[in-house]
Design a protein around this motif. Sequence first.
Motif, PDB file in Angstrom:
ATOM      1  N   GLN A 148       3.579   7.195   4.448  1.00  0.00           N
ATOM      2  CA  GLN A 148       2.717   6.399   3.896  1.00  0.00           C
ATOM      3  C   GLN A 148       1.257   7.385   3.685  1.00  0.00           C
ATOM      4  N   SER A 312       3.030   4.169  -6.334  1.00  0.00           N
ATOM      5  CA  SER A 312       2.861   2.687  -6.039  1.00  0.00           C
ATOM      6  C   SER A 312       3.851   1.963  -5.513  1.00  0.00           C
ATOM      7  N   LEU A 315       5.070   3.122  -2.108  1.00  0.00           N
ATOM      8  CA  LEU A 315       4.183   2.646  -1.001  1.00  0.00           C
ATOM      9  C   LEU A 315       4.348   1.267  -0.749  1.00  0.00           C
ATOM     10  N   ALA A 316       4.693   0.514  -1.921  1.00  0.00           N
ATOM     11  CA  ALA A 316       5.009  -0.959  -1.756  1.00  0.00           C
ATOM     12  C   ALA A 316       6.246  -1.146  -0.796  1.00  0.00           C
ATOM     13  N   GLN A 319       5.884  -0.711   3.112  1.00  0.00           N
ATOM     14  CA  GLN A 319       5.249  -1.418   3.809  1.00  0.00           C
ATOM     15  C   GLN A 319       5.866  -2.328   4.841  1.00  0.00           C
ATOM     16  N   PRO A 320       5.140  -2.413   6.117  1.00  0.00           N
ATOM     17  CA  PRO A 320       6.060  -3.105   7.114  1.00  0.00           C
ATOM     18  C   PRO A 320       6.515  -4.526   6.864  1.00  0.00           C
ATOM     19  N   ARG A 321       5.764  -5.189   5.656  1.00  0.00           N
ATOM     20  CA  ARG A 321       6.000  -6.613   5.682  1.00  0.00           C
ATOM     21  C   ARG A 321       6.179  -6.586   4.182  1.00  0.00           C
ATOM     22  N   LEU A 323       6.890  -6.843   0.023  1.00  0.00           N
ATOM     23  CA  LEU A 323       6.220  -7.618  -0.900  1.00  0.00           C
ATOM     24  C   LEU A 323       7.361  -8.718  -1.418  1.00  0.00           C
ATOM     25  N   THR A 372      -1.023  -7.198  -5.200  1.00  0.00           N
ATOM     26  CA  THR A 372      -0.014  -6.824  -4.025  1.00  0.00           C
ATOM     27  C   THR A 372      -1.082  -6.612  -2.808  1.00  0.00           C
ATOM     28  N   LEU A 374      -2.464  -4.279  -1.907  1.00  0.00           N
ATOM     29  CA  LEU A 374      -2.417  -2.926  -1.384  1.00  0.00           C
ATOM     30  C   LEU A 374      -3.770  -2.186  -1.829  1.00  0.00           C
TER      31      LEU A 374
END
Length: 680
Positions: A148, A312, A315-316, A319-321, A323, A372, A374
């Motif tokens: 990340q 992007s 990176l999405a 994410q731990p959670r 999207l 998002t 973010l």
Amino acid sequence: MKHHQSPFIETMVSRYQRAALVFLVLLSLVTVVVALSAVGDAMLRAAWPRLVGMLACLIGMLGLAWLTPLRVLKVWGQITLIGLELAAAVGAQVLYPTSLIDYIYLILILQGIVLFRPWLWSIIAVAAWVVWTLVRYQLSNDVIAWLQSNLVLAFPAICAIIAAFIYARHLRRREQIQQMLHQLQQRSAAFSTFLREAQQRVVLEERQRLMNLLASEVQQTLAYAERSITTALSAAQSNLQRLQTTLDTPRAAAATAMYRLRETLNILRAQPELDEQPARMALNNQLDETLIAPRPSYVLSWLLPALFVSLSLGLALLQPRPLSLTAMLWLVVLGGLLIIASAFTQYVRQGAFVQIGLATQALTITLMAAMTNLLPLLWGLLLVAWQMASRLSALQVLIFGALLPLLLFLISFWQSLNLDVLTVVSLTIAVILVGTPLLLARYQLRRRQQAEQQVHLLTTEMQQQAKEIQAITIAAERARLAREIHDDLGSKLVLMNLELQLATELAEEDPLAARDHLAHSREILRSAWQSLLTVVDADLPFPSTGLTQSVQQLVHQCAQSTRATVELTIQGEIDDVPPAVAHCIYRAVQEGLTNACKHARADTMVIDIKADDGYVVVTITNNDRSDRMSPKVDLGSGSFGLIGLRERVELLGGGMDAGPLPDGGWRLRLVIPFEAEDKS
């Protein structure tokens, strides 16, 4: 236009390299921001010992940067200094980790781009990234967090590196042009010597060319006239009674010589045509250059937004959670819209459409971050900053720079986007690191275009000067030759014609005297041959110390040929005047006597030459007996002689007037300044 700088700025620029100084200031600003952020965070955590160590590393890094100017170091010294600064940044990051320190690494890479060649700064960039990513991994010990952090920094780093590369390219090209301009200015200082040499060369070339012209146009007629006179003399030796009939041929030959001389004078007095090339106007086409070449600009207009959208999405996904599907669809749709809007903005040229495109991109990027949730997606605003810095004017940049934060806060308030101070500061630093090199590149481009314009104008001016000198030299040589031919050869042909006329008149009454005049005309013609060679070789028609004797011989020759009364008065030492002045005096007497015989058919001429107190005054007067029967000789335009004489006098700084007298007759008067030559 010369730019005036304050003494402090001049001192700083002279101590540091200009390019290095820019990034040194950026490094200092970012370091101060990092230190302030760390102090604020330490007040919450109470981690003062580690903070002190971090600040010591940052202070040591700035101390190395400012106290050791890169200008005084060689390449390996510069690399060593950047390595020490990199080590200090690593120490600061280890002691007190903060994401803002990442930009210190980036600035060191940008500094290497400006200072070194591509292969060298590429090695430095890879080494800095390896060090940074290893430290990052050691601090987080988490692969996902490490990825990340790489994705977050990747886009601003790529944009800043490309911007710095563009700046370095324009900086080096401007330095090359500046060096070329400096060399050209040095050459222009010695250009006068070159012009003098070129002038002498042009004189010799033109003299040779005109000699060929004279050989074909005049010398042939003179040779024919001499053969005719010689034939007439041979016939007179055997039979004086046939002298009158044989004189028709040499008189016709003399008339032909007069005609050829008239044509030659017309050719010499005609102004040569010059080739005028509008070289200065072609400059505008050469300077119509954009900040980025068309092909790279086309690639970047698609590459940068596509790269941002790809990062992007990556990176999405990290994410731990994860999207939601709706958020991912919004990200894809808005990303596609961003790519299209960015390409559209790159292609349009009208200012209004450019601003609409930039506003659309800013709105799209902000919506991507808001939909998002973010915050790193806000780094896509670097695309807008890139286009603003490379295309908009300073006023438009200020306006957009004020509107973007307003737009950001409005959308964040609408979508409940949590903006913290660290994110805003990081985004601001990233915008500065991308926008500053581009703005500096535009400045370097403008300065380089000004230098190129100066180089072009100076080159054109030197070429034009050379052409003008060449044209002036050719015209001066042609005018000199025309003056000399008219005054010397023309006067001798006039006297020869008068001798032939007298021989014709005396052929029946006194054949022996007629034969003597015919023989004298041949001597004059041979003298004309010699004078023609003298004229072409640019020699004086007499020794510089024998002006008095030469003028007396000229008067005697005129009196003998015209049977006129010629009075000569000389006051002062005219033999002491410079050769150019003596030459002018001789030609003035020659022209005055010739005109008196040719136009006024005078039988009384008075010549007064006075040299006193640094001036020579020549006065020639004659009566008017135009009704007297004598040959009228035509040399073409009657003004050629006076024109040439006036040119001689004005070149010497004197004056001349000529005109009729109230009681009849004509007066020619010259006043010429001079400095007596030292004969010791």
